[in-house]
Design a protein around this motif. Structure first.
Motif, short mmCIF file in Angstrom:
data_model
loop_
_atom_site.label_atom_id
_atom_site.label_comp_id
_atom_site.label_asym_id
_atom_site.label_seq_id
_atom_site.Cartn_x
_atom_site.Cartn_y
_atom_site.Cartn_z
N ILE A 105 0.87 -1.17 0.00
CA ILE A 105 0.00 0.00 0.00
C ILE A 105 0.91 1.22 0.00
N SER A 106 0.97 1.88 -1.15
CA SER A 106 1.86 3.03 -1.30
C SER A 106 1.10 4.30 -0.89
N LEU A 107 1.74 5.13 -0.08
CA LEU A 107 1.06 6.34 0.41
C LEU A 107 1.47 7.59 -0.38
N VAL A 108 2.15 7.39 -1.53
CA VAL A 108 2.72 8.56 -2.21
C VAL A 108 1.68 9.52 -2.78
N ARG A 109 0.46 9.04 -2.98
CA ARG A 109 -0.56 9.99 -3.50
C ARG A 109 -1.22 10.79 -2.37
N MET A 110 -0.98 10.36 -1.15
CA MET A 110 -1.50 11.15 -0.01
C MET A 110 -0.35 12.07 0.42
N ASN A 111 -0.18 13.13 -0.38
CA ASN A 111 1.05 13.92 -0.28
C ASN A 111 0.80 15.40 -0.02
N LYS A 112 -0.26 15.69 0.74
CA LYS A 112 -0.61 17.10 0.96
C LYS A 112 -0.17 17.61 2.34
N LEU A 113 0.13 18.91 2.34
CA LEU A 113 0.28 19.63 3.60
C LEU A 113 -1.12 20.12 3.95
N LEU A 114 -1.71 19.60 5.02
CA LEU A 114 -3.13 19.88 5.29
C LEU A 114 -3.35 21.17 6.06
N HIS A 115 -2.42 21.50 6.96
CA HIS A 115 -2.67 22.64 7.86
C HIS A 115 -1.37 23.05 8.53
N VAL A 116 -1.18 24.37 8.67
CA VAL A 116 -0.05 24.85 9.47
C VAL A 116 -0.60 25.79 10.53
N ASP A 117 -0.24 25.56 11.78
CA ASP A 117 -0.69 26.39 12.89
C ASP A 117 0.56 27.00 13.53
N TYR A 118 0.91 28.21 13.07
CA TYR A 118 2.16 28.82 13.54
C TYR A 118 2.10 29.15 15.02
N CYS A 119 0.91 29.58 15.47
CA CYS A 119 0.79 30.01 16.86
C CYS A 119 1.10 28.86 17.81
N ASN A 120 0.54 27.68 17.52
CA ASN A 120 0.81 26.53 18.37
C ASN A 120 1.93 25.65 17.82
N ARG A 121 2.60 26.17 16.78
CA ARG A 121 3.78 25.53 16.24
C ARG A 121 3.59 24.09 15.83
N LYS A 122 2.58 23.86 15.02
CA LYS A 122 2.45 22.50 14.51
C LYS A 122 1.93 22.50 13.09
N ALA A 123 2.18 21.41 12.40
CA ALA A 123 1.71 21.25 11.03
C ALA A 123 1.10 19.87 10.90
N ILE A 124 0.09 19.77 10.03
CA ILE A 124 -0.54 18.47 9.79
C ILE A 124 -0.27 18.09 8.35
N VAL A 125 0.30 16.90 8.16
CA VAL A 125 0.65 16.46 6.81
C VAL A 125 0.09 15.07 6.56
N GLN A 126 -0.07 14.76 5.28
CA GLN A 126 -0.39 13.38 4.91
C GLN A 126 0.92 12.58 4.87
N PRO A 127 0.82 11.24 4.94
CA PRO A 127 2.03 10.43 5.11
C PRO A 127 2.99 10.49 3.92
N GLY A 128 2.44 10.76 2.70
CA GLY A 128 3.30 10.79 1.52
C GLY A 128 3.95 12.14 1.27
N TYR A 129 3.73 13.09 2.19
CA TYR A 129 4.33 14.42 2.04
C TYR A 129 5.84 14.30 2.26
N ILE A 130 6.60 14.95 1.39
CA ILE A 130 8.06 14.80 1.44
C ILE A 130 8.66 15.67 2.53
N ASN A 131 9.55 15.08 3.28
CA ASN A 131 10.18 15.73 4.44
C ASN A 131 10.63 17.16 4.15
N LEU A 132 11.48 17.35 3.14
CA LEU A 132 12.07 18.67 2.90
C LEU A 132 11.03 19.71 2.46
N LYS A 133 9.95 19.22 1.83
CA LYS A 133 8.91 20.14 1.37
C LYS A 133 8.30 20.90 2.55
N LEU A 134 8.20 20.23 3.69
CA LEU A 134 7.60 20.90 4.84
C LEU A 134 8.45 22.11 5.24
#
Lengths: 470, 470
Positions: free
Chosen positions: A84-113
């Motif tokens: 089961i390849s997760l490469v198509r689940m490759n979105k950055l879903l949400h960034v919350d700067y105030c609470n310093r967190k981001a939500i990503v899908q598993p296929g999102y590439i490390n450096l892209k974040l």
């Protein structure tokens, strides 16, 4: 099976013909291979859940896979499992700067974040050498590290929450806030190498970029001097953002690669030491680092003159594994951990192993963490040399375990180190962990035959013992 | 039972007469109490193992206990369980400065470790307010935090290895090096509130003392301004070593305590912000912190003029819980976690809860972590007020959970928050965790009826049970 899965994900999201799936015969660990019976590319959590529910109902084993850059065979379908390849689940879903967190899908590439949040002054700390291609889902599975994990910690220190499809197809969420009551299931899932479920969403900590960073390069004529300098830098109270070391053979490798720095070929070892933080505090630390190096007979020590030079040093260092291809037809990268104080002793042991097996070994390591990456050079065309390389790798890990260390710092166990697990755990300890696995994955459908070796012959006896104690 | 245990530990290491064991009727959480049938004081791991083996064979439930400073009832023998006190296992076994770790017995007192290694320039980071009396074994059980955990992390970030006597009496070791393959059992054990076994030896990380530290005190006329300043300090990129806040009621409390600072009684809130690290970098951070406070209408902001003044501010802050005794006959401390950005919203909610239940609530919190400690003041002599205080506490935790937070930051679930676990977890999630417990503790002999509520269908029964006990 193909028809049923096609009904869930659509025709364009499954491949099963031999010529299509053969590209998935291994991940970054190439010693053992296997052809999956199909590779499925779900687009969202619900599809993952439906696919897994189907596979679970029909007891068909499956393996989650990110970018396939893993170095221990964790994503390899040794027995024709479904991938089961997760490469198509490759979105950055949400960034919350105030609470310093981001939500990503598993296929999102490390450096892209890090690239996506750089303009606001933020970044994501774990930086495996493969960060330009590896996925954050894969990083979670392997609890990936990187050069800068000395100061900032490995993946598990940056995962705040997970959405997981359990091996029975149920969707569950764990964590999400600073501290959850109950057991640390989030920590249990991170680094579980895909044996407890499929991660479908990840909440990670993001950090404010340090105001400033400064990097020192120190060239040594003796490996022992370089190791002692590394140890003394830490002992001085400085916590560098990174403290990397390469030995002569590794230097030959990187100098043959795409980003040569111009290291003298007769060097015994180079240290790359980076500090970061408030600009005003850095000069003092750099002076201290240079002083420590001078006390240990450094041939030359200097600070990067600008960001471009610093970037060149790192680009060179990050090619260390790949560049081995230039000086050897094949190589096997190992991943041992030792107490920092044992560096000189274990390096000597590795050099004995190199002589014993008649194979060159280059050493690249996160010296600050005591995390060694011996690169065992071999030629698979020569009969028996692949086997010798594997044996040498295992001998290196035994040396690490004997020195009070561990058999993996960041690459995982996968297929590669199954037997080496016995350097660290006895039968009862392995059995206890497989019982934990069975809570989530009782049929062992999800990434079977990985992470834990099969029980030895005494297993029946132990089962009786376990039964009688409970 | 007493005779058999006496044969193991000796006559001086067990008490069982009512007048002797009644001192153990509760820990720092005093709402629910219970008299243990005996308290055993083993001297070493082997004795713990022999005692537990005996109790396991005879299916007698038992509870590990450190200094009894816990705040959620985790060490209370609600149903007459046997208490195994670890206070005699109170030695510092080994310090390894080179690899930065120390090995302690579970009854070793938290602050003693920092004191013992101070002369070499090292310290142990987790610093709960009770650090002068609480034990490191108890800290592991509760995954204890403290004011300085904002920068340095909570107990689980500092535990490198554990020796544990499992609920069947077997002695096992987990961790011990940087990174172990397999599942993160060490993380699972840490914070498991004594439900998975008894910790008999702990390897912890020790840190080099920061070269320098500097502390700012900021006095505000509006709670909202103080919260926003706290949030903006973090957003500015500074990671303070500590960022604490007290509201007006809490200030009244600490000013009545043993270490008054002289805060004006009409203040709405005070922030204590500490930065540490290389001396050269601190001034710039202090300036930035003071600027942020000024942007948010601070009444007065100043830097501690010397170490003595800094120590006075911290002594005052650390008495916050105890000092409540000076302004109220009884108090109940809660321990909610919220996203930092929700501070103003949740504080307003707490103030509504205070009005609704007609009880004063003082707020002391680790503002940087979003970890609130509302202190609910009540008078147990007034009929119904204890129950109202418990209800108000639960309402506060619900507000935290609703804001995307958690019901405990560092005090644990114990007995106190059993029902509140349902604010966070559904039945299936609780069931999954009890399955994990069963791998280690299948008979639930080790600290029974703690941490996880009974399945929903038994809830009514448990309510009756609890009522009859208190």
């Amino acid at each position: 099976m193909v028809e049923a899965i096609t009904n869930i994900v659509g025709q364009k999201s499954i491949i099963h013909r031999f010529e299509d799936v053969m590209a998935y015969e291994c991940d970054g660990y190439t010693i053992h291979k296997g052809i999956p019976s199909a590779v499925i590319f779900p687009s969202n959590t619900e599809e993952v859940s439906e696919v897994v529910t189907y596979l679970h109902r029909h007891q068909i084993p499956f393996i989650p896979r990110g970018a396939g850059t893993g170095l221990s065979g964790g994503a390899t379908a040794l027995n024709g499992e479904v991938i089961i390849s997760l490469v198509r689940m490759n979105k950055l879903l949400h960034v919350d700067y105030c609470n310093r967190k981001a939500i990503v899908q598993p296929g999102y590439i490390n450096l892209k974040l890090s690239n996506s949040i750089a303009s606001k002054g933020y970044y994501y700390a774990p930086d495996p050498s493969s960060q330009a291609t590896c996925t954050i889902g894969g990083n979670v599975g392997e609890n990936a590290g990187g050069a800068h994990c000395l100061k900032y910690g490995v993946t598990t220190n940056h995962v705040l929450g997970l959405e997981v499809v359990l091996p029975n197809g149920h969707i569950r969420r764990f964590g999400g806030v600073l501290d959850m009551p109950g057991y640390d299931v989030l920590g249990l899932l991170t680094g579980s190498e895909g044996t407890l479920g499929i991660v479908t969403e990840i909440t990670v900590r993001i950090l404010k970029k340090p105001q400033s960073a400064s990097t020192v390069l120190a060239l040594f004529d003796q490996v022992a001097d370089a190791s002692q300098a590394a140890s003394d830098i830490i002992a001085s109270g400085i916590i560098p953002a990174a403290l990397e070391m390469m030995d002569n053979m590794a230097i030959h490798g990187v100098e043959s690669g795409n980003y040569p720095v111009g290291y003298p070929k007769d060097l015994a070892a180079v240290l790359i030491v980076e500090v970061d933080g408030i600009a005003a505090g850095l000069e003092e630390q750099i002076d201290e680092i240079m002083n420590v190096c001078k006390k240990h007979h450094v041939r030359e020590v200097r600070k990067a003159k600008d960001a471009a030079e610093r970037a060149r040093w790192w680009a060179n260092r990050k090619t260390a594994f790949g560049a081995m291809g230039k000086i050897s037809p094949d190589y096997l990268v190992q991943d041992g951990v030792i107490p920092r104080s044992k560096l000189p002793e274990v390096l000597e042991k590795i050099s004995q192993i190199s002589r014993h097996y008649g194979l060159r070994i280059a050493n690249v390591f996160h010296a600050g963490d005591g995390n060694l990456h011996p690169l065992i050079l071999f030629d698979s065309r020569i009969e028996g040399e692949t086997e010798r390389a594997v044996e040498a790798g295992s001998a290196v890990l035994k040396a690490c375990a004997d020195a009070g260390g561990s058999i993996t710092g960041e690459h995982g166990v996968g297929i590669e180190k199954l037997d080496d697990m016995r350097f660290i755990f006895n039968e009862i300890e392995i059995e206890a962990q497989t019982q934990l696995r069975d809570v989530f994955n009782p049929l062992s459908l999800c990434n079977p035959h990985k992470l834990f070796p099969k029980p030895a012959r005494c297993v029946e006896m132990k089962r009786m013992e376990t039964a009688s104690m409970s």
